[in-house]
Motif scaffolding. Structure first.
Motif, PDB file in Angstrom:
ATOM      1  N   GLN A 111      17.880 119.474  48.064  1.00  0.00           N
ATOM      2  CA  GLN A 111      18.416 119.411  46.707  1.00  0.00           C
ATOM      3  C   GLN A 111      19.100 118.077  46.434  1.00  0.00           C
ATOM      4  O   GLN A 111      19.310 117.694  45.281  1.00  0.00           O
ATOM      5  CB  GLN A 111      19.403 120.571  46.459  1.00  0.00           C
ATOM      6  CG  GLN A 111      20.762 120.416  47.134  1.00  0.00           C
ATOM      7  CD  GLN A 111      20.749 120.935  48.552  1.00  0.00           C
ATOM      8  OE1 GLN A 111      19.706 121.304  49.081  1.00  0.00           O
ATOM      9  NE2 GLN A 111      21.912 120.982  49.181  1.00  0.00           N
ATOM     10  N   ASN A 112      19.435 117.343  47.498  1.00  0.00           N
ATOM     11  CA  ASN A 112      20.111 116.056  47.339  1.00  0.00           C
ATOM     12  C   ASN A 112      19.148 114.871  47.368  1.00  0.00           C
ATOM     13  O   ASN A 112      19.575 113.734  47.551  1.00  0.00           O
ATOM     14  CB  ASN A 112      21.178 115.885  48.426  1.00  0.00           C
ATOM     15  CG  ASN A 112      22.356 116.801  48.207  1.00  0.00           C
ATOM     16  OD1 ASN A 112      22.717 117.101  47.071  1.00  0.00           O
ATOM     17  ND2 ASN A 112      22.957 117.273  49.286  1.00  0.00           N
ATOM     18  N   THR A 113      17.860 115.155  47.200  1.00  0.00           N
ATOM     19  CA  THR A 113      16.885 114.076  47.036  1.00  0.00           C
ATOM     20  C   THR A 113      16.665 113.818  45.553  1.00  0.00           C
ATOM     21  O   THR A 113      16.788 114.724  44.720  1.00  0.00           O
ATOM     22  CB  THR A 113      15.526 114.432  47.666  1.00  0.00           C
ATOM     23  OG1 THR A 113      14.987 115.591  46.996  1.00  0.00           O
ATOM     24  CG2 THR A 113      15.666 114.719  49.143  1.00  0.00           C
ATOM     25  N   THR A 114      16.325 112.595  45.226  1.00  0.00           N
ATOM     26  CA  THR A 114      15.863 112.288  43.877  1.00  0.00           C
ATOM     27  C   THR A 114      14.376 112.621  43.800  1.00  0.00           C
ATOM     28  O   THR A 114      13.726 112.875  44.823  1.00  0.00           O
ATOM     29  CB  THR A 114      16.064 110.799  43.555  1.00  0.00           C
ATOM     30  OG1 THR A 114      15.246 110.022  44.448  1.00  0.00           O
ATOM     31  CG2 THR A 114      17.530 110.399  43.745  1.00  0.00           C
ATOM     32  N   GLU A 115      13.827 112.605  42.602  1.00  0.00           N
ATOM     33  CA  GLU A 115      12.390 112.863  42.461  1.00  0.00           C
ATOM     34  C   GLU A 115      11.576 111.800  43.205  1.00  0.00           C
ATOM     35  O   GLU A 115      10.542 112.113  43.806  1.00  0.00           O
ATOM     36  CB  GLU A 115      12.011 112.894  40.979  1.00  0.00           C
ATOM     37  CG  GLU A 115      12.552 114.119  40.253  1.00  0.00           C
ATOM     38  CD  GLU A 115      12.096 114.155  38.801  1.00  0.00           C
ATOM     39  OE1 GLU A 115      11.894 113.073  38.220  1.00  0.00           O
ATOM     40  OE2 GLU A 115      11.959 115.259  38.260  1.00  0.00           O
ATOM     41  N   ASP A 125      19.076 124.236  48.419  1.00  0.00           N
ATOM     42  CA  ASP A 125      19.712 125.162  47.480  1.00  0.00           C
ATOM     43  C   ASP A 125      19.990 124.386  46.202  1.00  0.00           C
ATOM     44  O   ASP A 125      20.853 123.498  46.170  1.00  0.00           O
ATOM     45  CB  ASP A 125      21.010 125.694  48.087  1.00  0.00           C
ATOM     46  CG  ASP A 125      21.781 126.603  47.139  1.00  0.00           C
ATOM     47  OD1 ASP A 125      21.266 126.893  46.048  1.00  0.00           O
ATOM     48  OD2 ASP A 125      22.898 127.010  47.496  1.00  0.00           O
ATOM     49  N   VAL A 126      19.262 124.712  45.153  1.00  0.00           N
ATOM     50  CA  VAL A 126      19.377 123.938  43.913  1.00  0.00           C
ATOM     51  C   VAL A 126      20.726 124.137  43.228  1.00  0.00           C
ATOM     52  O   VAL A 126      21.046 123.419  42.274  1.00  0.00           O
ATOM     53  CB  VAL A 126      18.229 124.305  42.928  1.00  0.00           C
ATOM     54  CG1 VAL A 126      16.893 123.821  43.463  1.00  0.00           C
ATOM     55  CG2 VAL A 126      18.195 125.804  42.652  1.00  0.00           C
ATOM     56  N   THR A 127      21.541 125.073  43.705  1.00  0.00           N
ATOM     57  CA  THR A 127      22.875 125.269  43.114  1.00  0.00           C
ATOM     58  C   THR A 127      23.937 124.441  43.836  1.00  0.00           C
ATOM     59  O   THR A 127      25.107 124.493  43.476  1.00  0.00           O
ATOM     60  CB  THR A 127      23.291 126.757  43.162  1.00  0.00           C
ATOM     61  OG1 THR A 127      23.476 127.158  44.531  1.00  0.00           O
ATOM     62  CG2 THR A 127      22.232 127.627  42.522  1.00  0.00           C
ATOM     63  N   ALA A 144      14.812 120.542  42.395  1.00  0.00           N
ATOM     64  CA  ALA A 144      14.891 121.383  41.195  1.00  0.00           C
ATOM     65  C   ALA A 144      13.624 121.294  40.354  1.00  0.00           C
ATOM     66  O   ALA A 144      13.262 122.255  39.664  1.00  0.00           O
ATOM     67  CB  ALA A 144      16.112 120.991  40.369  1.00  0.00           C
ATOM     68  N   THR A 145      12.943 120.166  40.401  1.00  0.00           N
ATOM     69  CA  THR A 145      11.766 119.975  39.547  1.00  0.00           C
ATOM     70  C   THR A 145      10.444 120.132  40.288  1.00  0.00           C
ATOM     71  O   THR A 145       9.385 120.134  39.660  1.00  0.00           O
ATOM     72  CB  THR A 145      11.802 118.566  38.923  1.00  0.00           C
ATOM     73  OG1 THR A 145      11.823 117.582  39.975  1.00  0.00           O
ATOM     74  CG2 THR A 145      13.041 118.389  38.051  1.00  0.00           C
TER      75      THR A 145
END
Length: 361
Positions: A266-270, A291-293, A305-306
């Motif tokens: 979740q802490n990566t950029t696209e 964990d996207v939260t 998330a995407t």
């Protein structure tokens, strides 16, 4: 008195500890089920000693059970509890089974499964068994979500495991990597995560570059140490067989013959997520957990998330979603996760209502 000995040798591809469990606890269940026999384990060999003609049939059945245990070890090693249930269902006389709850039809299914495994036609079970052992304890999927996750890893080249803290995402991924390595299906294990602080500034960290990034990678070291032991882990780290590195180290590489795990995704950029996924080489399995939260990034969008909207529907890529019901830490952790989910849902409804009122004005 006639004494006969049957000797079974574990194939070289299998680890005797994975087959017979810590301190031979699996084979001890067989020994308990056949008290008139003597069963001796030495290294990769098992000797079944029958002391009379009357126990020859028991020796034959014990030999079949041990061959079943060995056969299962190629895909999903049995633990002591599983073997005990199979033996109870297969060895106890009909009268005993009928008088004890929990047998009946389930026992018949158990015997049918055992018979299929003996015939060599058994397919990989839908419910996975023991993956490996950590500190002497079996590691396996315990909840419905975890079972779906492990099955997805078995069936796909890339698997995304998305869920809250405590659901076993990382631990099960490391266990699958260790199992594949011990079975010699891959040559390397590579574990990576973004070096992002969880809302705190740790400041300057002394030492070499490895010393600086180690705090971010400690959970991965802990899982590996549990499963391999600290001495073996250090040897594999020293010779490069196991690599634990920050995500930035992946750029420009092609990862072949490996199990590659990206943790805290979740802490990566696209852009980082795309960079990581395109490192995929031949005979390589990738597992991405997060964990996207719990996004600690100061950017508008997380790469995790995407990602399902981008890659969903592509063959050989799976998305396993876990929730509070899959938490295997203290039960209070599950309640905490549910409470935060309710809070986030309430806040989202309030924001939507506020936006609707502003639009109406």
């Amino acid at each position: 008195m006639t004494t006969t000995t049957r000797t079974i040798t574990i194939p070289s591809q299998l680890d005797p500890v994975a087959v017979f469990g810590p301190v031979d606890e699996v084979i001890r269940q067989v020994e308990h089920a056949f008290p008139d026999l003597t069963i001796i384990v030495r290294g990769d060999r098992v000797a079944i000693v029958s002391h009379s003609k009357s126990t020859e049939s028991q020796a034959s059945r014990a030999e079949d059970v041990i061959h079943t245990i060995i056969q299962a070890a190629y895909s999903a090693p049995m633990d002591a509890d599983t073997v005990r249930r199979l033996l109870d269902q297969d060895v106890l006389p009909n009268k005993v089974r009928a008088e004890h709850p929990g047998y009946g039809r389930s026992a018949e299914r158990g015997r049918a499964s055992l018979g299929a495994a003996r015939s060599g036609d058994a397919r990989k079970p839908r419910i996975p068994g023991v993956i490996t052992f950590a500190a002497g304890q079996p590691v396996r999927a315990k909840t419905a979500g975890q079972i779906a996750y492990v099955n997805a890893v078995d069936a796909h080249t890339i698997t995304f495991a998305i869920g809250p803290a405590g659901t076993g995402k990382t631990y099960l991924a490391v266990a699958k990597a260790v199992r594949a390595f011990q079975d010699r299906r891959i040559r390397r294990i590579i574990l990576t995560r973004p070096a992002v602080e969880a809302g705190e500034n740790l400041g300057f960290l002394p030492g070499t570059l490895n010393d600086k990034v180690d705090p971010y990678l400690r959970p991965l070291y802990d899982a590996l140490s549990d499963m391999l032991g600290p001495d073996q882990l250090h040897r594999y780290l020293d010779d490069g067989t196991i690599e634990v590195a920050p995500l930035a180290y992946m750029r420009g590489r092609t990862l072949n013959d490996a199990y590659v795990i990206l943790d805290e995704a979740q802490n990566t950029t696209e852009q980082q997520m795309k960079m990581f996924l395109t490192r995929l080489g031949f005979n390589t399995t990738m597992i991405i957990t997060g964990d996207v939260t719990q996004v600690d990034l100061a950017v508008p969008r997380s790469g995790l998330a995407t990602i399902e909207g981008i890659l969903g529907g592509i063959d050989d890529i799976a998305f396993a979603h876990l929730d509070a019901g899959d938490v295997v830490r203290h039960e209070l952790v599950g309640r905490i996760v549910e409470a935060y989910d309710r809070h986030d849902a309430t806040r989202a409804r309030r924001n939507r209502g506020k936006e609707s009122r502003e639009d109406a004005q």
